[in-house]
Scaffold this active site. Structure first.
Site, PDB file in Angstrom:
ATOM      1  N   HIS A  11       1.646   4.328  -2.945  1.00  0.00           N
ATOM      2  CA  HIS A  11       1.730   5.925  -2.794  1.00  0.00           C
ATOM      3  C   HIS A  11       2.869   6.514  -3.375  1.00  0.00           C
ATOM      4  O   HIS A  11       2.399   7.544  -3.765  1.00  0.00           O
ATOM      5  CB  HIS A  11       1.394   6.096  -1.097  1.00  0.00           C
ATOM      6  CG  HIS A  11       0.367   6.318  -0.533  1.00  0.00           C
ATOM      7  ND1 HIS A  11      -0.818   6.780  -0.802  1.00  0.00           N
ATOM      8  CD2 HIS A  11      -0.518   5.409   0.447  1.00  0.00           C
ATOM      9  CE1 HIS A  11      -1.978   6.787  -0.274  1.00  0.00           C
ATOM     10  NE2 HIS A  11      -1.527   5.968   0.825  1.00  0.00           N
ATOM     11  N   HIS A  47       0.704  -1.297  -0.088  1.00  0.00           N
ATOM     12  CA  HIS A  47      -0.129   0.016   0.011  1.00  0.00           C
ATOM     13  C   HIS A  47       0.643   1.263   0.154  1.00  0.00           C
ATOM     14  O   HIS A  47       0.818   2.320  -0.859  1.00  0.00           O
ATOM     15  CB  HIS A  47      -0.996  -0.026   1.366  1.00  0.00           C
ATOM     16  CG  HIS A  47      -1.891   0.958   1.206  1.00  0.00           C
ATOM     17  ND1 HIS A  47      -3.193   1.066   1.321  1.00  0.00           N
ATOM     18  CD2 HIS A  47      -1.688   2.428   1.714  1.00  0.00           C
ATOM     19  CE1 HIS A  47      -3.684   2.091   1.588  1.00  0.00           C
ATOM     20  NE2 HIS A  47      -2.797   3.147   1.577  1.00  0.00           N
ATOM     21  N   GLU A  48       1.982   1.242   0.768  1.00  0.00           N
ATOM     22  CA  GLU A  48       2.715   2.547   0.879  1.00  0.00           C
ATOM     23  C   GLU A  48       3.793   2.555  -0.281  1.00  0.00           C
ATOM     24  O   GLU A  48       3.954   3.797  -0.713  1.00  0.00           O
ATOM     25  CB  GLU A  48       3.566   2.404   2.367  1.00  0.00           C
ATOM     26  CG  GLU A  48       2.911   2.162   3.563  1.00  0.00           C
ATOM     27  CD  GLU A  48       1.498   3.106   3.795  1.00  0.00           C
ATOM     28  OE1 GLU A  48       1.816   4.227   2.960  1.00  0.00           O
ATOM     29  OE2 GLU A  48       0.941   2.740   4.559  1.00  0.00           O
TER      30      GLU A  48
HETATM   31 ZN   LIG Z   1      -2.904   4.983   2.238  1.00  0.00          ZN
END
Ligand SMILES: [Zn+2]
Length: 182
Positions: A135, A131-132
């Site tokens: 980003h 997830h990171e």
């Molecule tokens: Zn997030």
């Protein structure tokens, strides 16, 4: 500097690929501290620098009582095994949707002091790392949803009370006031 406002979906910094960190200086250490404090305050399992408006490849995590960070991460997949489960994001307050991720990943990068480091994770830590790192590439978890879930997500976002409230500036340094990189 300490706890920072978290940028919400709609802010262009969240869909802008972040730049590699080239200088491991005090400014970077302050950024890691700000990210960590903001993540713990939220609270969240992870936070990427673009989420506090800084377009640099840095994220922090807090999974299974381990707090850490990674600078300039490069992610690798350990196996094809997948996991499914609800995933949310501090930039989408209150929302979570079933999101498929790899079950096990490895991520290599650097500490804020410039030392090489590798993290291996499964389950929640693996989900957090994916997830990171997304980003940092300007990719959001809603981009990973299957089409039907994505439709539901977009509807929920439109109806969310924070929808359309995002500010819109992108910084490449936690302290610079100019140098916009949209
Ligand atoms: Zn997030």
């Amino acid at each position: 500097m300490s706890v920072q406002p978290i940028r919400l979906f709609g802010d262009p910094v969240l869909t802008t690929p972040a730049e590699k960190v080239s200088t491991f200086d005090k400014e970077l250490r302050v950024l890691v501290k700000d990210l960590t404090e903001t993540m713990l305050d939220a609270p969240g399992a992870g936070l990427a620098a673009p989420q506090i408006g800084v377009s640099l490849r840095v994220f922090t995590y807090d999974v299974d009582d381990v707090i850490g960070h990674l600078v300039n991460p490069v992610i690798g997949v350990k196996s094809d095994e997948e996991q499914d489960g609800d995933e949310g994001c501090l930039s989408f307050p209150g929302l979570a949707f079933p999101t498929k991720r790899k079950q096990r990943v490895v991520a290599s990068g650097f500490t804020m002091h410039g030392d090489p480091i590798t993290i291996e994770g499964s389950a929640l830590l693996a989900r957090c790392i994916q997830h990171e790192v997304d980003h940092l590439d300007g990719v959001l978890f809603i981009d990973r949803l299957d089409p039907e879930q994505r439709k539901a997500a977009m509807r929920a976002i439109r109806e969310a009370e924070w929808s359309g409230l995002s500010p819109s500036s992108v910084k490449v340094s936690p302290h610079a006031t100019g140098g916009l990189a949209v």
